[in-house]
Scaffold this motif. Structure first.
Motif, PDB file in Angstrom:
ATOM      1  N   HIS A  64       0.127   0.851   3.091  1.00  0.00           N
ATOM      2  CA  HIS A  64       0.279   1.552   1.807  1.00  0.00           C
ATOM      3  C   HIS A  64       0.593   0.525   0.731  1.00  0.00           C
ATOM      4  O   HIS A  64       1.750   0.209   0.458  1.00  0.00           O
ATOM      5  CB  HIS A  64       1.415   2.583   1.945  1.00  0.00           C
ATOM      6  CG  HIS A  64       1.568   3.496   0.771  1.00  0.00           C
ATOM      7  ND1 HIS A  64       1.893   4.823   0.912  1.00  0.00           N
ATOM      8  CD2 HIS A  64       1.485   3.280  -0.569  1.00  0.00           C
ATOM      9  CE1 HIS A  64       1.986   5.388  -0.291  1.00  0.00           C
ATOM     10  NE2 HIS A  64       1.750   4.460  -1.202  1.00  0.00           N
ATOM     11  N   HIS A  66      -0.854  -0.674  -3.263  1.00  0.00           N
ATOM     12  CA  HIS A  66      -1.761  -0.418  -4.391  1.00  0.00           C
ATOM     13  C   HIS A  66      -2.205  -1.746  -4.989  1.00  0.00           C
ATOM     14  O   HIS A  66      -1.380  -2.467  -5.544  1.00  0.00           O
ATOM     15  CB  HIS A  66      -1.059   0.427  -5.453  1.00  0.00           C
ATOM     16  CG  HIS A  66      -0.552   1.739  -4.911  1.00  0.00           C
ATOM     17  ND1 HIS A  66      -1.351   2.847  -4.806  1.00  0.00           N
ATOM     18  CD2 HIS A  66       0.657   2.103  -4.416  1.00  0.00           C
ATOM     19  CE1 HIS A  66      -0.656   3.850  -4.288  1.00  0.00           C
ATOM     20  NE2 HIS A  66       0.571   3.428  -4.036  1.00  0.00           N
ATOM     21  N   GLU A 177      -3.684   6.853  -1.716  1.00  0.00           N
ATOM     22  CA  GLU A 177      -2.709   7.925  -1.768  1.00  0.00           C
ATOM     23  C   GLU A 177      -3.117   8.910  -2.855  1.00  0.00           C
ATOM     24  O   GLU A 177      -3.434   8.527  -3.973  1.00  0.00           O
ATOM     25  CB  GLU A 177      -1.336   7.295  -2.065  1.00  0.00           C
ATOM     26  CG  GLU A 177      -0.222   8.220  -2.418  1.00  0.00           C
ATOM     27  CD  GLU A 177       0.992   7.398  -2.858  1.00  0.00           C
ATOM     28  OE1 GLU A 177       0.846   6.299  -3.405  1.00  0.00           O
ATOM     29  OE2 GLU A 177       2.109   7.893  -2.650  1.00  0.00           O
ATOM     30  N   HIS A 250       5.823   8.525   2.473  1.00  0.00           N
ATOM     31  CA  HIS A 250       7.288   8.446   2.294  1.00  0.00           C
ATOM     32  C   HIS A 250       8.036   9.571   3.025  1.00  0.00           C
ATOM     33  O   HIS A 250       9.164   9.883   2.657  1.00  0.00           O
ATOM     34  CB  HIS A 250       7.685   8.481   0.803  1.00  0.00           C
ATOM     35  CG  HIS A 250       6.690   7.840  -0.116  1.00  0.00           C
ATOM     36  ND1 HIS A 250       6.267   6.541   0.049  1.00  0.00           N
ATOM     37  CD2 HIS A 250       5.993   8.314  -1.195  1.00  0.00           C
ATOM     38  CE1 HIS A 250       5.374   6.249  -0.909  1.00  0.00           C
ATOM     39  NE2 HIS A 250       5.184   7.305  -1.656  1.00  0.00           N
ATOM     40  N   ASP A 318       4.260   0.105  -0.383  1.00  0.00           N
ATOM     41  CA  ASP A 318       4.064   0.849  -1.629  1.00  0.00           C
ATOM     42  C   ASP A 318       4.170  -0.084  -2.843  1.00  0.00           C
ATOM     43  O   ASP A 318       4.493   0.352  -3.947  1.00  0.00           O
ATOM     44  CB  ASP A 318       5.046   2.016  -1.756  1.00  0.00           C
ATOM     45  CG  ASP A 318       4.554   3.060  -2.744  1.00  0.00           C
ATOM     46  OD1 ASP A 318       3.350   3.052  -3.078  1.00  0.00           O
ATOM     47  OD2 ASP A 318       5.370   3.867  -3.211  1.00  0.00           O
TER      48      ASP A 318
END
Ligand SMILES: [Zn+2]
Length: 373
Positions: A64, A66, A177, A250, A318
């Motif tokens: 995960h 970005h 996501e 999460h 994240d």
């Protein structure tokens, strides 16, 4: 050799060996983390067992991350790959960002700009795909993700996927996501999905199933006033699409839900994992460490939970690659988001940190090393 000479000789030998040992110790930097880092190729075949005392406790997977910012400049694609090389990461999903600030906005973070609409877009997926093709990486295994779908209005999704298929056939192997409900965005034009919206996802979810594409949903579980306020949204998705590979980002936690009782939360997660065998939980975002895993009593509850459901957990940072960040920030977020993995048992460490879950989930031809006994 007479006795005296023999004694002198053995004393000499003893001192000499001590000297050698001391030298080895010194040259090793007196450190316990000097084993060479494992490369990507080592995961394609059986390899030396993993020594948890001597090797890092950070994961080999960032499921995960970005690669694109909400707005403003992003860190270049190749620089992010260098971050992986400098750490333990050998496998990563290339996420766009499920919410993009308008091109004419000077904002880089949506919370700084209430009222500015941030909505899903194909822009970042296209930039990521172009970079993926232009800068192939031999030593990092990357999986391209489509982040464009607006699950509250999927009308044009088929058309867009045809465009993706035409431009980058077969490259997108993950989705997300994607936001179902994200309270932090409610001031920026984001509208939570409804049951009526979810009912219309049939064709899209069918396409994902046919292509064996997992989808990662950001769906807030609730907030500190009502910890399960939005549980119904995620659970309805799971009920309607039980055959899809769904990842819950999460575990539903967020800054708005920073104080949920850990036992209540893990019991709820356990019930869902037991009921929906294709569900996985992602434990990304350092907010989870700040509010939950860094507190010893709460951490113990999650360590137990991860040990029990070790095949259902995916690690991730994240990290959002906006240009005001650098390697030190990535390294810090990686260590924060994986700190709890130091405490899980060997089976859980192999499944979560060493990539076994990720490989199995994506049917990748890699294998995690065994843990040294
Ligand atoms: Zn994210």
């Amino acid at each position: 050799m007479n006795d005296v000479t023999a004694d002198k000789h053995s004393a000499f030998c003893y001192s000499f060996s001590m000297l050698i040992l001391a030298a080895v110790f010194l040259f090793s930097g007196c450190s316990t983390t000097t084993l060479p880092k494992r490369d990507l190729a080592s995961f394609s075949q059986p390899s030396a067992c993993y020594d948890r005392q001597l090797e890092p406790s950070t994961p080999v997977v960032d499921s995960h991350i970005h690669f694109r910012a909400f707005g403003g400049k992003s860190i270049p694609f190749t620089e992010i790959n260098d971050y992986f090389r400098q750490t333990t990461i050998r496998f990563a999903n290339i996420y766009g960002i499920g919410q993009v600030l308008p091109a004419d906005s000077s904002c880089t973070y949506y919370l700084d700009c209430p009222g500015t609409p941030v909505l899903p877009s194909i822009k970042n997926d296209m930039v990521n795909a172009a970079n993926y093709v232009e800068f192939p990486s031999e030593d990092i295994q990357l999986v391209l993700s489509m982040t464009f779908p607006d699950m509250a209005k999927l009308e044009d999704v088929q058309e867009i996927i045809e465009l993706y298929d035409k431009e980058y056939p077969g490259l997108f192997k993950w989705a997300g996501e994607i936001n179902l409900v994200k309270q932090a965005l409610l001031q920026n034009g984001h509208v939570p999905v409804t049951k009526a919206d979810i009912n219309k996802w049939g064709a899209f979810m069918e396409l994902l199933r046919q292509r064996n594409i997992p989808i990662n949903f950001h769906s807030d579980l609730g907030n500190d006033e009502n910890p399960t306020k939005y549980l119904g949204i995620m659970e309805y998705v799971l009920q309607q699409y039980p055959a899809n590979k769904i990842v819950w980002a999460h575990m539903g936690l967020s800054k708005e839900l920073a104080h949920m009782d850990a036992t209540r939360h893990t019991k709820l997660m356990a019930r869902l994992l037991n009921t929906y065998p294709n569900l996985m939980l992602d434990i990304s975002w350092n907010v989870l460490n700040t509010h939950y895993f860094s507190k010893p009593a709460i951490r113990a509850v999650y360590v137990d939970f991860f040990n029990t459901y070790s095949e259902r957990i995916l690690p991730g940072t994240d990290f959002v690659a906006s240009r005001n960040k650098n390697f030190e920030v990535y390294e810090k977020e990686l260590s924060e988001t994986s700190s709890i993995l130091q405490d899980v048992d060997d089976t859980a460490f192999r499944n979560i940190a060493l990539g076994e879950n990720y490989f199995r989930f994506l049917s990748l031809n890699y294998q995690a090393p065994d843990i040294c006994q």
